[in-house]
Design a protein around this motif. Structure first.
Motif, mmCIF file in Angstrom:
data_model
loop_
_atom_site.group_PDB
_atom_site.id
_atom_site.type_symbol
_atom_site.label_atom_id
_atom_site.label_comp_id
_atom_site.label_asym_id
_atom_site.label_seq_id
_atom_site.Cartn_x
_atom_site.Cartn_y
_atom_site.Cartn_z
ATOM 1 N N TRP A 1 0.972 -1.125 0.088
ATOM 2 C CA TRP A 1 0.045 0.021 0.109
ATOM 3 C C TRP A 1 0.816 1.330 -0.038
ATOM 4 C CZ3 TRP A 1 -4.525 1.224 -1.543
ATOM 5 C CH2 TRP A 1 -5.150 2.131 -1.230
ATOM 6 N N GLU A 2 0.607 2.307 -0.813
ATOM 7 C CA GLU A 2 1.516 3.457 -1.040
ATOM 8 C C GLU A 2 0.829 4.414 -0.490
ATOM 9 O OE1 GLU A 2 2.961 2.678 -5.540
ATOM 10 O OE2 GLU A 2 1.465 3.982 -5.228
ATOM 11 N N LEU A 3 1.781 5.291 0.483
ATOM 12 C CA LEU A 3 1.394 6.536 1.258
ATOM 13 C C LEU A 3 1.743 7.586 0.321
ATOM 14 C CD1 LEU A 3 2.260 5.806 4.855
ATOM 15 C CD2 LEU A 3 0.083 5.262 3.681
ATOM 16 N N ARG A 4 0.930 8.626 0.042
ATOM 17 C CA ARG A 4 1.265 9.612 -0.920
ATOM 18 C C ARG A 4 1.313 11.140 -0.326
ATOM 19 N NH1 ARG A 4 1.231 8.117 -6.362
ATOM 20 N NH2 ARG A 4 0.601 5.727 -6.615
ATOM 21 N N ASP A 5 1.985 11.993 -0.665
ATOM 22 C CA ASP A 5 1.779 13.189 -0.185
ATOM 23 C C ASP A 5 0.771 14.219 -0.734
ATOM 24 O OD1 ASP A 5 2.769 14.230 -2.463
ATOM 25 O OD2 ASP A 5 4.951 14.542 -1.735
ATOM 26 N N CYS A 6 0.534 15.350 -0.575
ATOM 27 C CA CYS A 6 -0.663 16.253 -1.134
ATOM 28 C C CYS A 6 -0.384 16.352 -2.796
ATOM 29 C CB CYS A 6 -0.755 17.471 -0.244
ATOM 30 S SG CYS A 6 0.839 18.479 -0.400
ATOM 31 N N SER A 7 0.854 16.208 -3.107
ATOM 32 C CA SER A 7 1.189 16.382 -4.559
ATOM 33 C C SER A 7 0.823 14.954 -5.326
ATOM 34 C CB SER A 7 2.505 16.882 -4.917
ATOM 35 O OG SER A 7 2.777 18.176 -4.316
ATOM 36 N N GLY A 8 0.458 13.867 -4.508
ATOM 37 C CA GLY A 8 0.431 12.803 -5.182
ATOM 38 C C GLY A 8 1.784 11.897 -5.320
ATOM 39 N N ASN A 9 2.962 12.108 -4.837
ATOM 40 C CA ASN A 9 4.180 11.611 -4.665
ATOM 41 C C ASN A 9 4.094 10.451 -3.720
ATOM 42 O OD1 ASN A 9 5.196 13.586 -6.825
ATOM 43 N ND2 ASN A 9 5.468 14.726 -5.107
ATOM 44 N N VAL A 10 4.384 9.117 -4.144
ATOM 45 C CA VAL A 10 4.605 8.098 -3.269
ATOM 46 C C VAL A 10 5.886 8.339 -2.182
ATOM 47 C CG1 VAL A 10 5.127 5.849 -2.857
ATOM 48 C CG2 VAL A 10 3.826 6.501 -4.820
ATOM 49 N N VAL A 11 5.418 8.329 -0.804
ATOM 50 C CA VAL A 11 6.349 8.707 0.082
ATOM 51 C C VAL A 11 6.934 7.560 1.015
ATOM 52 C CG1 VAL A 11 5.884 11.219 0.373
ATOM 53 C CG2 VAL A 11 4.779 9.402 1.676
ATOM 54 N N GLU A 12 6.228 6.608 0.997
ATOM 55 C CA GLU A 12 6.225 5.182 1.960
ATOM 56 C C GLU A 12 5.378 4.286 1.183
ATOM 57 O OE1 GLU A 12 6.728 3.633 6.489
ATOM 58 O OE2 GLU A 12 5.785 5.708 5.804
ATOM 59 N N ILE A 13 6.071 2.937 1.022
ATOM 60 C CA ILE A 13 5.260 1.842 0.865
ATOM 61 C C ILE A 13 5.341 0.770 2.082
ATOM 62 C CG2 ILE A 13 5.210 -0.179 -0.796
ATOM 63 C CD1 ILE A 13 6.739 1.613 -2.903
ATOM 64 N N LEU A 14 4.095 0.307 2.379
ATOM 65 C CA LEU A 14 3.989 -0.678 3.407
ATOM 66 C C LEU A 14 2.906 -1.746 3.117
ATOM 67 C CD1 LEU A 14 1.753 0.968 6.334
ATOM 68 C CD2 LEU A 14 2.441 2.181 4.174
ATOM 69 N N SER A 15 2.766 -2.483 3.875
ATOM 70 C CA SER A 15 1.613 -3.836 3.711
ATOM 71 C C SER A 15 0.434 -3.181 4.196
ATOM 72 C CB SER A 15 2.003 -4.840 4.859
ATOM 73 O OG SER A 15 0.995 -5.860 4.925
ATOM 74 N N ALA A 16 -0.563 -3.465 3.269
ATOM 75 C CA ALA A 16 -2.024 -2.983 3.728
ATOM 76 C C ALA A 16 -2.489 -3.700 4.734
ATOM 77 C CB ALA A 16 -2.966 -3.278 2.363
ATOM 78 N N ARG A 17 -2.125 -4.751 4.875
ATOM 79 C CA ARG A 17 -2.603 -5.632 6.045
ATOM 80 C C ARG A 17 -2.098 -5.176 7.508
ATOM 81 N NH1 ARG A 17 -3.220 -12.225 4.155
ATOM 82 N NH2 ARG A 17 -4.752 -11.784 2.870
ATOM 83 N N ASP A 18 -0.557 -4.782 7.397
ATOM 84 C CA ASP A 18 -0.180 -4.000 8.495
ATOM 85 C C ASP A 18 -0.774 -2.826 9.005
ATOM 86 O OD1 ASP A 18 1.601 -6.233 8.650
ATOM 87 O OD2 ASP A 18 3.294 -5.091 7.771
ATOM 88 N N LEU A 19 -1.233 -2.013 7.844
ATOM 89 C CA LEU A 19 -1.946 -0.878 8.185
ATOM 90 C C LEU A 19 -3.458 -1.123 8.927
ATOM 91 C CD1 LEU A 19 -1.906 2.301 8.233
ATOM 92 C CD2 LEU A 19 -2.863 2.173 5.672
ATOM 93 N N LEU A 20 -4.032 -2.251 8.320
ATOM 94 C CA LEU A 20 -5.238 -2.556 8.977
ATOM 95 C C LEU A 20 -5.260 -2.880 10.513
ATOM 96 C CD1 LEU A 20 -8.407 -2.927 8.757
ATOM 97 C CD2 LEU A 20 -7.937 -5.014 7.754
ATOM 98 N N ARG A 21 -3.965 -3.799 10.568
ATOM 99 C CA ARG A 21 -3.718 -4.298 12.050
ATOM 100 C C ARG A 21 -3.369 -3.170 12.959
ATOM 101 N NH1 ARG A 21 -2.926 -9.064 14.474
ATOM 102 N NH2 ARG A 21 -1.551 -8.907 16.249
ATOM 103 N N GLU A 22 -2.847 -2.124 12.403
ATOM 104 C CA GLU A 22 -2.651 -0.729 13.212
ATOM 105 C C GLU A 22 -3.919 -0.520 13.751
ATOM 106 O OE1 GLU A 22 -0.252 0.823 14.388
ATOM 107 O OE2 GLU A 22 1.730 0.773 13.209
ATOM 108 N N ILE A 23 -5.100 -0.348 12.807
ATOM 109 C CA ILE A 23 -6.432 0.077 13.430
ATOM 110 C C ILE A 23 -6.867 -0.802 14.243
ATOM 111 C CG2 ILE A 23 -8.643 0.388 12.528
ATOM 112 C CD1 ILE A 23 -7.479 0.908 9.705
ATOM 113 N N ALA A 24 -6.689 -2.170 14.173
ATOM 114 C CA ALA A 24 -7.259 -3.296 14.987
ATOM 115 C C ALA A 24 -6.681 -3.086 16.359
ATOM 116 C CB ALA A 24 -7.057 -4.802 14.650
ATOM 117 N N VAL A 25 -5.586 -2.811 16.616
ATOM 118 C CA VAL A 25 -4.587 -2.860 17.792
ATOM 119 C C VAL A 25 -5.008 -1.380 18.541
ATOM 120 C CG1 VAL A 25 -2.413 -2.151 18.803
ATOM 121 C CG2 VAL A 25 -2.553 -3.984 17.068
ATOM 122 N N SER A 26 -5.355 -0.374 17.827
ATOM 123 C CA SER A 26 -5.689 0.784 18.607
ATOM 124 C C SER A 26 -7.348 0.678 18.925
ATOM 125 C CB SER A 26 -5.584 2.008 17.652
ATOM 126 O OG SER A 26 -4.197 2.328 17.510
ATOM 127 N N ALA A 27 -8.068 -0.047 18.034
ATOM 128 C CA ALA A 27 -9.445 0.019 18.219
ATOM 129 C C ALA A 27 -9.675 -1.048 19.522
ATOM 130 C CB ALA A 27 -10.360 -0.572 17.020
#
Length: 405
Positions: A48-74
């Motif tokens: 999963w790509e994270l992008r700045d306000c100009s649409g440039n890719v600034v970081e690439i990470l696992s989509a499942r890891d990002l959803l897990r961040e949500i699960a941990v906090s929730a």
């Protein structure tokens, strides 16, 4: 509600924002605006790509890891929730004003300068014999349309500069409360297919009768000002929810209503929602919105009053354990934490099948529920087609060491 898109460069910091705060002072709910593309990436374990306000890719990470961040906090504190952005936008009648956030409890999505006037109907008061009187529900809903349109007019005249989209959209949101009490009257457990069907029937009746009343007002007083650029000029969009879902209103009636919408328009850009009704339901002594009861030992004894009125119990036993045991033996008594999460989602999805706006919904989980279970629940919510979800694990704000799993 504070929201942030799923590909924002600081999304992980946002998701962790409430892990170390003073909850006695915190007054803000947070949710991630999740796209279809994000959950599709989760399904296939894609980057999963994270992008700045100009649409440039600034970081690439696992989509499942990002959803897990949500699960941990929730799992830790109940926040963040997830809002399914593309689903909200597909039902946006005025896409020239994209949604940027929601009302505080996610009962509807909102654009900048947006607002909505809410009301709701106590469906437990509309039981006649052994069934909900759907005709009466439609009559009450139509009356509320006229009332809320009048309230909207007062707002337009008094605060048109502060809330510019109120005048342009004239949004109103009519929903229900007392659903859990209704189920007790009908001897229906919350976690049943019959209850899910009843939810869809209520939603259809509300949508049909509120739209018909709004069309009548449009014929008298004019449609909402922004209708010319709205999706109400697209017949296929207006009819999008009808295929295969009609339960209470026949197709000829729906087609006649759609013909009238094409001819006269509607007075209100939206007419149905599901406001949470928490405080006002407590004042009225009825169950909240579409939610089941959380406990038999509710704060003001409301649930006992319902049982007594239905002649299911006589007097409350001095021994509350015996009282609880007696009520739990009734096969149609469903408490929030006893209901399987998928049934929570099923009932929510059925209500949502006809309502205009997203539904305020929190699934109450047992305190022993794991992070992995929360993770899967968010995936199930996407698969069920709902527009948003929040979870709350029992005692999570007390048992904070266990919450850090």
């Amino acid at each position: 509600m504070a929201t942030l898109r799923d590909d924002h460069p600081r999304i992980r910091a946002f998701l962790r924002a409430k892990r170390n705060v003073d909850f006695a002072e915190w007054r803000l709910n947070i949710s991630m605006l999740a796209s279809d593309a994000f959950f599709q990436a989760v399904e296939v374990d894609k980057a999963w790509e994270l992008r700045d306000c100009s649409g440039n890719v600034v970081e690439i990470l696992s989509a499942r890891d990002l959803l897990r961040e949500i699960a941990v906090s929730a799992h830790y504190c109940g926040d963040p929730g997830v809002l399914f952005r593309d689903r909200l936008e597909r039902d946006n009648p005025t896409p020239q004003w994209p949604y940027v956030s929601t009302a505080p409890c996610a009962e509807l999505a909102m654009a900048q300068g947006d607002a909505c006037h809410f009301s709701y109907i106590n469906v437990s008061n509309l039981v006649r014999g052994d069934a909900l009187d759907m005709a009466l529900l439609g009559e009450v809903a139509a009356l509320l349309v006229r009332m809320l349109d009048a309230v909207t007019e007062v707002t337009v005249r008094g605060r048109s500069d502060a809330l510019p989209l109120v005048a342009q959209k004239r949004r109103i949101g009519i929903g229900i409360t007392g659903f859990a009490d209704l189920l007790l009257h009908l001897h229906l457990p919350y976690d049943s297919h019959a209850t899910a069907i009843l939810a869809a029937e209520i939603a259809e009746v509300l949508d049909f009768h509120t739209k018909r009343a709004s069309v009548a007002l449009a014929a008298e007083r004019g449609a909402f000002p922004a209708i010319a650029e709205s999706r109400f000029r697209d017949r296929s969009w207006v009819a999008r929810k009808l295929e295969g879902k009609l339960l209470r209103i026949d197709r000829d009636q729906w087609n006649a209503l759609i013909d009238d919408i094409m001819r006269y328009g509607v007075r209100n850009a939206s007419t149905t929602s599901m406001p949470p009704s928490g405080t006002s339901s407590e004042i009225a002594g009825i169950s909240k919105s579409l939610e089941p009861y959380i406990s038999l030992r509710d704060r003001d004894g409301m649930l006992f009053k319902v049982f007594r009125d239905l002649k299911l119990v006589q007097d409350k036993d001095d021994d509350e354990n015996r009282y609880d045991d007696r009520l739990r033996k009734l096969p149609f008594v469903s408490l929030a934490q006893d209901i399987k999460p998928l049934f929570h989602l099923m009932v929510q999805a059925r209500f949502q099948s006809f309502l205009d706006d997203g539904i305020s919904k929190t699934i109450n989980l047992d305190q022993n529920c794991t992070v992995d279970a929360v993770f899967e629940l968010f995936r199930d919510a996407y698969r069920c087609g709902v527009k948003g979800l929040t979870v709350f694990r029992d005692n999570c704000l007390v048992d904070r060491d266990d919450a850090r799993l």
